[in-house]
Design a protein around this motif. Structure first.
Motif, PDB file in Angstrom:
ATOM      1  N   PHE A  35       0.865  -0.965  -0.005  1.00  0.00           N
ATOM      2  CA  PHE A  35       0.092   0.182  -0.023  1.00  0.00           C
ATOM      3  C   PHE A  35       1.062   1.291  -0.082  1.00  0.00           C
ATOM      4  CE2 PHE A  35      -4.167  -1.842   1.325  1.00  0.00           C
ATOM      5  CZ  PHE A  35      -3.752  -2.888   1.568  1.00  0.00           C
ATOM      6  N   TYR A  37       0.107   5.220   1.376  1.00  0.00           N
ATOM      7  CA  TYR A  37      -0.924   6.303   2.024  1.00  0.00           C
ATOM      8  C   TYR A  37      -0.129   7.511   2.203  1.00  0.00           C
ATOM      9  CZ  TYR A  37      -3.827   2.833   4.218  1.00  0.00           C
ATOM     10  OH  TYR A  37      -4.628   1.500   4.193  1.00  0.00           O
ATOM     11  N   GLN A  39      -0.224  11.315   3.893  1.00  0.00           N
ATOM     12  CA  GLN A  39      -0.598  12.026   5.385  1.00  0.00           C
ATOM     13  C   GLN A  39      -0.258  13.439   5.307  1.00  0.00           C
ATOM     14  OE1 GLN A  39       1.624  10.928   9.063  1.00  0.00           O
ATOM     15  NE2 GLN A  39      -0.516  10.793   9.861  1.00  0.00           N
ATOM     16  N   LEU A  45      -4.446   9.501   7.316  1.00  0.00           N
ATOM     17  CA  LEU A  45      -3.997   9.021   6.450  1.00  0.00           C
ATOM     18  C   LEU A  45      -4.945   8.774   5.254  1.00  0.00           C
ATOM     19  CD1 LEU A  45      -2.208   6.645   8.804  1.00  0.00           C
ATOM     20  CD2 LEU A  45      -0.667   7.748   7.003  1.00  0.00           C
ATOM     21  N   PHE A  91       3.688   7.158   3.171  1.00  0.00           N
ATOM     22  CA  PHE A  91       3.997   6.103   3.548  1.00  0.00           C
ATOM     23  C   PHE A  91       3.736   4.842   2.822  1.00  0.00           C
ATOM     24  CE2 PHE A  91       4.797   7.235   8.073  1.00  0.00           C
ATOM     25  CZ  PHE A  91       4.080   8.332   8.150  1.00  0.00           C
ATOM     26  N   PRO A  95       0.768  -5.585   5.266  1.00  0.00           N
ATOM     27  CA  PRO A  95       0.340  -6.339   6.139  1.00  0.00           C
ATOM     28  C   PRO A  95       1.240  -7.873   6.123  1.00  0.00           C
ATOM     29  CG  PRO A  95      -1.257  -6.056   4.652  1.00  0.00           C
ATOM     30  CD  PRO A  95      -0.062  -5.660   4.085  1.00  0.00           C
ATOM     31  N   ASP A 100      -3.092  -6.459   9.861  1.00  0.00           N
ATOM     32  CA  ASP A 100      -2.189  -5.523  10.569  1.00  0.00           C
ATOM     33  C   ASP A 100      -1.389  -4.867   9.707  1.00  0.00           C
ATOM     34  OD1 ASP A 100       0.681  -6.172  12.831  1.00  0.00           O
ATOM     35  OD2 ASP A 100      -0.343  -4.128  12.246  1.00  0.00           O
ATOM     36  N   MET A 101      -1.736  -3.719   9.328  1.00  0.00           N
ATOM     37  CA  MET A 101      -0.881  -2.786   8.509  1.00  0.00           C
ATOM     38  C   MET A 101       0.422  -2.566   9.064  1.00  0.00           C
ATOM     39  SD  MET A 101      -1.495  -1.975   5.277  1.00  0.00           S
ATOM     40  CE  MET A 101      -3.268  -1.780   5.146  1.00  0.00           C
ATOM     41  N   ARG A 102       1.738  -2.778   8.383  1.00  0.00           N
ATOM     42  CA  ARG A 102       2.943  -2.288   8.933  1.00  0.00           C
ATOM     43  C   ARG A 102       3.404  -1.129   8.109  1.00  0.00           C
ATOM     44  NH1 ARG A 102       4.869  -6.441  12.529  1.00  0.00           N
ATOM     45  NH2 ARG A 102       3.249  -7.332  13.262  1.00  0.00           N
ATOM     46  N   PHE A 103       3.823  -0.174   8.577  1.00  0.00           N
ATOM     47  CA  PHE A 103       4.352   1.081   7.843  1.00  0.00           C
ATOM     48  C   PHE A 103       5.655   1.407   7.752  1.00  0.00           C
ATOM     49  CE2 PHE A 103       0.369   3.280   6.980  1.00  0.00           C
ATOM     50  CZ  PHE A 103      -0.823   2.555   7.813  1.00  0.00           C
ATOM     51  N   GLY A 104       6.127   1.575   6.881  1.00  0.00           N
ATOM     52  CA  GLY A 104       7.432   2.186   6.786  1.00  0.00           C
ATOM     53  C   GLY A 104       7.604   3.440   7.610  1.00  0.00           C
ATOM     54  N   ALA A 105       8.670   4.309   7.609  1.00  0.00           N
ATOM     55  CA  ALA A 105       8.981   5.327   8.517  1.00  0.00           C
ATOM     56  C   ALA A 105       8.547   6.586   7.889  1.00  0.00           C
ATOM     57  CB  ALA A 105      10.450   5.586   8.746  1.00  0.00           C
TER      58      ALA A 105
END
Lengths: 113, 118
Positions: A35, A37, A39, A45, A91, A95, A100-105
């Protein structure tokens, strides 16, 4: 542990320049989603795109395009002819399992007039 | 369609005080998530509900954080007592999909609550 890496912390461009935001992911799965996103300063988001690992076609939506390369585990995002309104933090996320969506920094993009 | 509503928008408290955040997801969304976003970082999942049950709270600091989703609709996230390192934006998201069903619909995020602990 199946991280998402956005190596570019901040990018600054002048309006109308093209800009590419990099995303590299780790995975042990054969099927997965990726994904992007956005912000904006307002804080929420905003969903931009979802990509299924089976679909390696690049996608274009207006000034936005995405380049998905499974061979290099990358899912890069390009904005063509950037505008001031594109200024935001972007971002990349995936998942690793379940929902559970895991995001980069994130990459902070500043587009100057 | 109304979005995910969160309140308050901003909150400033002293360390060791308590604070609560509220989230109203999109009507009909089965799954609700709370994320913590520390300045300069990506959001990190704290807890995930499906309807009114918890499906994942493995990253929730349970000694000070608690959350509930009564009747499978609204949710509250509480911190008691707050520490300086809890300063962050707390984002709520909801999804039409149920746990483990994939990501055909994606998430919808609220605007978040910005917490400052002084």
């Amino acid at each position: 542990a199946q991280k998402v890496t956005q190596a570019q912390t901040e990018i600054s461009v002048v309006e109308k320049e093209d800009v590419t935001l990099d995303c590299v992911y780790e995975t042990r799965d054969t099927t997965y989603y990726l994904f992007w996103y956005k912000q904006p300063p307002s804080g929420e988001l905003v969903f931009l795109i979802r990509r299924n690992s089976f679909d390696e076609q690049n996608e274009i939506s207006g000034r936005y395009s995405w380049n998905f390369q499974k061979s290099t585990s990358s899912f890069n995002f390009t904005i063509t002819a950037s505008q001031v309104v594109d200024s935001a933090v972007y971002f990349c996320a995936r998942p690793p399992h379940n929902n559970d969506m895991r995001f980069g920094a994130g990459t902070r993009l500043t587009v100057k007039p | 369609e109304a979005g995910v509503a969160q309140s308050p928008r901003y909150k400033i408290i002293e360390k060791r005080q308590s604070v609560a955040f509220w989230c109203n997801p999109i009507s009909g969304h089965a799954t609700l998530y709370w994320y913590q976003q520390i300045l300069g970082q990506g959001p990190k999942l704290l807890i995930q509900f499906q309807n009114n049950g918890v499906v994942d709270d493995s990253q929730l600091p349970k000694d000070r954080f608690s959350a509930e989703r009564l009747k499978g609709v609204d949710s509250t996230l509480k911190i008691q007592p707050a520490k300086l390192e809890d300063s962050a934006v707390y984002l709520c998201a909801s999804s039409l999909e149920e746990y483990g069903q994939g990501f055909h619909y994606g998430y919808t995020f609220g605007s978040g609550t910005r917490l400052t602990v002084v």
